[in-house]
Write an enzyme that holds these catalytic residues in place. Sequence first.
Site, PDB file in Angstrom:
ATOM      1  N   LYS A 133      -2.976  -0.094  15.021  1.00  0.00           N
ATOM      2  CA  LYS A 133      -3.251   1.344  15.008  1.00  0.00           C
ATOM      3  C   LYS A 133      -4.077   1.816  16.203  1.00  0.00           C
ATOM      4  O   LYS A 133      -4.021   2.979  16.584  1.00  0.00           O
ATOM      5  CB  LYS A 133      -3.964   1.751  13.717  1.00  0.00           C
ATOM      6  CG  LYS A 133      -3.130   1.631  12.453  1.00  0.00           C
ATOM      7  CD  LYS A 133      -2.157   2.771  12.338  1.00  0.00           C
ATOM      8  CE  LYS A 133      -1.577   2.983  10.944  1.00  0.00           C
ATOM      9  NZ  LYS A 133      -1.293   1.810  10.147  1.00  0.00           N
ATOM     10  N   SER A 183      -5.520   5.848   5.093  1.00  0.00           N
ATOM     11  CA  SER A 183      -5.976   4.939   4.051  1.00  0.00           C
ATOM     12  C   SER A 183      -6.736   3.771   4.666  1.00  0.00           C
ATOM     13  O   SER A 183      -7.114   2.850   3.987  1.00  0.00           O
ATOM     14  CB  SER A 183      -4.787   4.427   3.247  1.00  0.00           C
ATOM     15  OG  SER A 183      -3.918   3.709   4.084  1.00  0.00           O
ATOM     16  N   GLU A 218       9.448  -2.781   3.576  1.00  0.00           N
ATOM     17  CA  GLU A 218       8.554  -2.013   2.708  1.00  0.00           C
ATOM     18  C   GLU A 218       8.215  -2.803   1.451  1.00  0.00           C
ATOM     19  O   GLU A 218       8.966  -3.688   1.053  1.00  0.00           O
ATOM     20  CB  GLU A 218       9.283  -0.756   2.202  1.00  0.00           C
ATOM     21  CG  GLU A 218       9.505   0.294   3.221  1.00  0.00           C
ATOM     22  CD  GLU A 218      10.239   1.480   2.605  1.00  0.00           C
ATOM     23  OE1 GLU A 218       9.769   2.592   2.775  1.00  0.00           O
ATOM     24  OE2 GLU A 218      11.290   1.276   1.944  1.00  0.00           O
ATOM     25  N   GLY A 275       7.474   0.822  -3.255  1.00  0.00           N
ATOM     26  CA  GLY A 275       7.545   2.063  -2.482  1.00  0.00           C
ATOM     27  C   GLY A 275       8.658   2.028  -1.460  1.00  0.00           C
ATOM     28  O   GLY A 275       8.402   1.972  -0.264  1.00  0.00           O
ATOM     29  N   ASP A 282      10.732   4.222  -0.290  1.00  0.00           N
ATOM     30  CA  ASP A 282      11.205   5.549   0.143  1.00  0.00           C
ATOM     31  C   ASP A 282      11.947   5.477   1.472  1.00  0.00           C
ATOM     32  O   ASP A 282      12.903   6.208   1.704  1.00  0.00           O
ATOM     33  CB  ASP A 282      10.028   6.521   0.254  1.00  0.00           C
ATOM     34  CG  ASP A 282       9.001   6.043   1.263  1.00  0.00           C
ATOM     35  OD1 ASP A 282       8.266   5.084   0.942  1.00  0.00           O
ATOM     36  OD2 ASP A 282       8.946   6.586   2.376  1.00  0.00           O
ATOM     37  N   SER A 295       1.120  -6.931  11.479  1.00  0.00           N
ATOM     38  CA  SER A 295       0.547  -5.632  11.863  1.00  0.00           C
ATOM     39  C   SER A 295      -0.969  -5.535  11.797  1.00  0.00           C
ATOM     40  O   SER A 295      -1.566  -4.732  12.502  1.00  0.00           O
ATOM     41  CB  SER A 295       1.174  -4.531  11.003  1.00  0.00           C
ATOM     42  OG  SER A 295       1.004  -4.833   9.631  1.00  0.00           O
TER      43      SER A 295
HETATM   44  C1  LIG Z   1      -0.466   1.528   9.167  1.00  0.00           C
HETATM   45  C2  LIG Z   1      -0.086   0.141   8.929  1.00  0.00           C
HETATM   46  C3  LIG Z   1       1.248  -0.222   8.678  1.00  0.00           C
HETATM   47  C4  LIG Z   1       2.360   0.792   8.580  1.00  0.00           C
HETATM   48  O1  LIG Z   1       2.516   1.492   9.783  1.00  0.00           O
HETATM   49  P1  LIG Z   1       3.329   2.854   9.856  1.00  0.00           P
HETATM   50  O2  LIG Z   1       3.268   3.256  11.266  1.00  0.00           O
HETATM   51  O3  LIG Z   1       2.663   3.827   8.942  1.00  0.00           O
HETATM   52  O4  LIG Z   1       4.705   2.552   9.373  1.00  0.00           O
HETATM   53  C5  LIG Z   1       1.538  -1.561   8.535  1.00  0.00           C
HETATM   54  N1  LIG Z   1       0.577  -2.507   8.589  1.00  0.00           N
HETATM   55  C6  LIG Z   1      -0.710  -2.196   8.815  1.00  0.00           C
HETATM   56  C7  LIG Z   1      -1.706  -3.295   8.867  1.00  0.00           C
HETATM   57  C8  LIG Z   1      -1.089  -0.869   8.998  1.00  0.00           C
HETATM   58  O5  LIG Z   1      -2.370  -0.569   9.218  1.00  0.00           O
END
Ligand SMILES: *Cc1c(COP(=O)(O)O)cnc(C)c1O
Length: 326
Positions: free
Chosen positions: A60, A85, A211, A215, A217, A311
């Site tokens: 992020k 969140s 996903e 969820g 979607d 991520s």
């Molecule tokens: C935000 C986040 C996601 C999902 O990312 P999006 O861009 O909302 O699809 C996945 N893994 C982690 C660790 C995140 O912080």
Amino acid sequence: MIPLSSATESPTFADVLLAAERIKPWAHRTPVLRSRTVDAEIGAQLFFKCENFQRMGAFKFRGAMNALSQFNETQRKHGVITYSSGNHAQGTALAAQLLGIPAVIVMPLDAPAAKVAATRGYGAEVVTYDRYTEDREEIGARLAAERQMTLIPPYDHPHVMAGQGTATLELLQETGPLDALFVCLGGGGLLSGAALAARALSPACKVYGVEPEAGNDGQQSLRSGEIVSIATPKTIADGAQTQHLGHYTFDVIRRNVDDIHTVSDAELIACMRFFAERMKMVVEPTGCLGIAAARKFKDQLKGKRVGVIISGGNVDLGKLAGFLAG
Ligand SMILES: *Cc1c(COP(=O)(O)O)cnc(C)c1O
């Protein structure tokens, strides 16, 4: 409609390349790790892009830094506001602190304590709301208007999407073309950026979003051709508890993503255990979505070169211990 800081069109691969230049002085170039154990289990070559080692512990930071570094003087003075969140909150707070921009973050009351503390630690003002009864977008928009702050949403913004795409850009620069890429999916910022990079650098690569089962979607949206909205899903993957894809993210995903898979919370826990035991890494539940799907669909991956975006790694250690023991 959310007021955007400037861009009003879906981003392209050129925007991902520009984002990479902008964030280069600030973001880590995270490692691409391998595991013989996983390769043997799946019968493929896996390449893990480890954004759990990114600054503030998740990808992020990339999107936030790309968005905030394009603020003009007035925007810098009034500051940035966002709702999240967790990880987008920290990413925005850290980017704002590094650039000397004030930040207000709207966070759910039940956000993980470690994430709230980290966000405050980066100097941001935190405003809380109830995620099951209140609308964060409404709260964000109201505060933005009152204080003349620029709203940078967690995923549905061209600058955020382009920034997130730099993770996959770096992965593909290092690995060369891949056969398949698995990407965690919440609101689609990471997946849309990944798809732009993959289409440009590895056109034959199959791009999959992943996903939580509770969820799906995104899967429903891709298959039906329009954005499907659901109630806030109950899952341990707190970074993917989104109710719907965004206007811009769906536009890019619809055109560039091959399919969207789902995995269960139990499958995520098995992967958290694997990462801790075998690769000595802390990965948060949402960060396991990609590998969980690669394991689930391994029959289709035999002999292939497969990218997986890990991520993030921000998980409360008490909770992690509970998952691993359970
Ligand atoms: C935000 C986040 C996601 C999902 O990312 P999006 O861009 O909302 O699809 C996945 N893994 C982690 C660790 C995140 O912080």
